[in-house]
Write an enzyme that holds these catalytic residues in place. Structure first.
Site, PDB file in Angstrom:
ATOM      1  N   HIS A 156      20.827  -0.242  19.268  1.00 18.62           N
ATOM      2  CA  HIS A 156      21.158  -0.318  17.849  1.00 18.62           C
ATOM      3  C   HIS A 156      22.074  -1.485  17.481  1.00 18.62           C
ATOM      4  CE1 HIS A 156      19.485   3.726  18.139  1.00 18.62           C
ATOM      5  NE2 HIS A 156      19.252   3.625  16.850  1.00 18.62           N
ATOM      6  N   HIS A 172      12.630   0.472  20.170  1.00 20.16           N
ATOM      7  CA  HIS A 172      12.636   1.789  20.804  1.00 20.16           C
ATOM      8  C   HIS A 172      11.847   2.790  19.972  1.00 20.16           C
ATOM      9  CE1 HIS A 172      16.117   1.876  18.058  1.00 20.16           C
ATOM     10  NE2 HIS A 172      15.916   3.174  17.974  1.00 20.16           N
ATOM     11  N   CYS A 193      15.951  12.559  11.460  1.00 19.87           N
ATOM     12  CA  CYS A 193      15.458  11.307  12.032  1.00 19.87           C
ATOM     13  C   CYS A 193      16.298  10.998  13.265  1.00 19.87           C
ATOM     14  CB  CYS A 193      15.525  10.158  11.042  1.00 19.87           C
ATOM     15  SG  CYS A 193      16.481  10.448   9.557  1.00 19.87           S
ATOM     16  N   SER A 194      15.621  10.851  14.392  1.00 25.61           N
ATOM     17  CA  SER A 194      16.356  10.607  15.632  1.00 25.61           C
ATOM     18  C   SER A 194      15.410   9.987  16.649  1.00 25.61           C
ATOM     19  CB  SER A 194      16.972  11.916  16.151  1.00 25.61           C
ATOM     20  OG  SER A 194      17.856  11.672  17.210  1.00 25.61           O
ATOM     21  N   GLU A 230      18.485  -0.770  13.004  1.00 26.35           N
ATOM     22  CA  GLU A 230      17.375  -0.022  13.600  1.00 26.35           C
ATOM     23  C   GLU A 230      16.189  -0.961  13.797  1.00 26.35           C
ATOM     24  OE1 GLU A 230      17.270   2.810  14.852  1.00 26.35           O
ATOM     25  OE2 GLU A 230      18.465   4.289  13.751  1.00 26.35           O
ATOM     26  N   GLU A 266      12.491   0.240  15.253  1.00 28.79           N
ATOM     27  CA  GLU A 266      11.878   1.431  15.825  1.00 28.79           C
ATOM     28  C   GLU A 266      10.376   1.472  15.590  1.00 28.79           C
ATOM     29  OE1 GLU A 266      15.460   4.679  15.241  1.00 28.79           O
ATOM     30  OE2 GLU A 266      13.908   4.589  13.699  1.00 28.79           O
TER      31      GLU A 266
END
Length: 256
Positions: free
Chosen positions: A56, A67, A103-104, A163, A165
């Protein structure tokens, strides 16, 4: 005949990761920064792992570090309202912002690395919903999470953090009990489409960038379809399963 295998070459990361101090941040959130995220390439092929902290930092994101993540959209079946959460002030990335239900990240552990039928990200969702929102694990089953698509996005947070992602989108329509973890979530509420649009129009509210992107391009058509198909099929409730195996299931939607 031999088949060529393309090897994913990890990005070369700056040497500054370990020099970034977390001393001014919340102790519990700092602990969570040591969790191991799943590193993927632009085609969502997993090739390794690294800490949440490493993943991050914008200095690493700017090298291409990417990721895997998930975003849950949980709707109340009796009226189709969406459960939102407001991220706690203690959060290191995107604090105090409204976002989707949860959200994770799936972690680099056996149960959350399983890619078949998105089992890994569903297991991660079942782990995180109790931890953030206090939803009892007994109310959560993998089959209640409907996978719709995945998106690739990049969003800075405050210059230092951000982020990058590949984010799996999961819809669910179940009744749940809430017991908010104040270190993760400062508020939560169910909203209709009109109520969400009013929130977006209110300058006093701030929203996570991935939620804004998903709402802009994907959420509202899916929401409308889920409501209309549930009604047309005479289900007597809103059911996310009417969206299963939709046209974007096999896609990786780029929002860069």
């Amino acid at each position: 005949m031999t088949t060529a295998v393309t090897e994913t070459i990890p990005p070369s990361l700056p040497s500054t990761t370990n020099t970034i101090s977390l001393d001014t941040y919340d102790e519990e959130q700092v602990r969570l920064m040591e969790e191991r995220c799943i590193l993927v390439d632009e085609n969502d092929r997993a090739y390794g792992e690294d800490s949440k902290k490493t993943c991050h930092l914008m200095t690493n994101i700017n090298t291409g570090l990417l990721h895997r993540a998930f975003s849950v959209f949980l709707f109340r079946p009796q009226d189709g309202k969406l459960l939102l959460q407001k991220r706690a002030d203690e959060k290191i990335t995107f604090p105090s912002m409204w976002t989707n239900t949860c959200c994770s990240h799936p972690l680099s552990i056996k149960s959350e690395l399983v890619e078949q039928d998105q089992q890994g990200v569903k297991s991660a969702a079942i782990r995180k919903l109790p931890q953030e929102l206090g939803i009892p694990s007994s109310q959560l089953k993998p089959e209640d999470f409907i996978y719709l698509t995945k998106i690739h996005y990049l969003a800075p947070s405050d210059g230092l953090w951000g982020e990058h992602e590949i984010d799996y989108i999961l819809f669910s329509t179940i009744n749940v009990d809430l017991d908010l973890n104040p270190n993760e979530v400062s508020d939560a509420k169910y909203v209709s489409k009109d109520e969400l649009e009013a929130m977006f129009s209110d300058s006093d509210n701030s929203f996570t960038p991935w939620f804004k992107l998903i709402a802009r391009d994907l959420l509202y058509p899916w929401w409308d379809e889920m409501l209309s198909k549930s009604k047309d099929q005479g289900l007597g409730k809103v059911d996310a399963r009417v969206l299963a195996n939709g046209p974007k299931v096999g896609e990786l939607v780029k929002m860069l």
